[in-house]
Design a protein around this motif. Structure first.
Motif, PDB file in Angstrom:
ATOM      1  N   ASP A  28       1.089  -1.000  -0.233  1.00 55.62           N
ATOM      2  CA  ASP A  28       0.091   0.229  -0.457  1.00 55.62           C
ATOM      3  C   ASP A  28       0.833   1.279   0.635  1.00 55.62           C
ATOM      4  N   THR A  29       1.907   0.965   1.030  1.00 55.56           N
ATOM      5  CA  THR A  29       2.464   2.331   0.707  1.00 55.56           C
ATOM      6  C   THR A  29       4.055   2.567  -0.001  1.00 55.56           C
ATOM      7  N   ILE A  30       3.819   1.797  -0.919  1.00 58.61           N
ATOM      8  CA  ILE A  30       4.365   1.511  -2.320  1.00 58.61           C
ATOM      9  C   ILE A  30       3.734   2.239  -3.285  1.00 58.61           C
ATOM     10  N   ALA A  31       3.082   1.680  -3.160  1.00 56.35           N
ATOM     11  CA  ALA A  31       2.002   2.314  -4.909  1.00 56.35           C
ATOM     12  C   ALA A  31       1.109   3.315  -4.428  1.00 56.35           C
ATOM     13  N   GLY A  32       1.216   4.021  -2.935  1.00 55.87           N
ATOM     14  CA  GLY A  32       0.464   4.858  -2.817  1.00 55.87           C
ATOM     15  C   GLY A  32       1.558   6.298  -3.232  1.00 55.87           C
ATOM     16  N   ARG A  33       2.876   5.886  -3.042  1.00 56.02           N
ATOM     17  CA  ARG A  33       4.564   6.798  -3.458  1.00 56.02           C
ATOM     18  C   ARG A  33       3.840   7.696  -4.959  1.00 56.02           C
TER      19      ARG A  33
END
Length: 112
Positions: free
Chosen positions: A69-74
């Motif tokens: 989630d964090t990676i895609a949200g970047r």
């Protein structure tokens, strides 16, 4: 299957004791992973403005769900997809599913 077979055939060798080992010395592989963190690409992900799709293997232990989630949200303009029954090597494990996700992404972008 062909990509996975090529990886197995060309990336490993059988030792005299019957065990399988990477052709690449462990020290080189460790250096590659060590160096990859020095690039600080995570901090630069927001600079990628082009539409993109971030694809993970659902069962990867390298990127647990919250980290995905964090990676895609970047990214500024991304979609996240998880491929069922696949791990870290999702491209080799499920090439048809990867192709379908990419094709779907392109179709959505062209029609939207």
């Amino acid at each position: 299957p062909a990509a996975l077979m090529a990886y197995v055939e060309h990336g490993f060798f059988e030792r005299p004791d019957g065990k399988v080992e990477l052709k690449c010395p462990g020290e080189y592989e460790a250096r590659m992973f060590e160096q990859s963190f020095s690039l600080n690409t995570f901090e630069r992900l927001p600079e990628l403005a082009a539409p993109n799709v971030v694809i993970f293997g659902e069962n990867t232990d390298t990127f647990p769900g919250p980290l995905r989630d964090t990676i895609a949200g970047r990214f500024q303009n991304s979609e996240r997809r998880d491929i069922k029954d696949a791990g870290h090597f999702v491209v080799m494990e499920k090439p048809e599913a990867i192709a379908a996700e990419i094709e779907g992404f392109i179709r959505r972008r062209l029609s939207g």
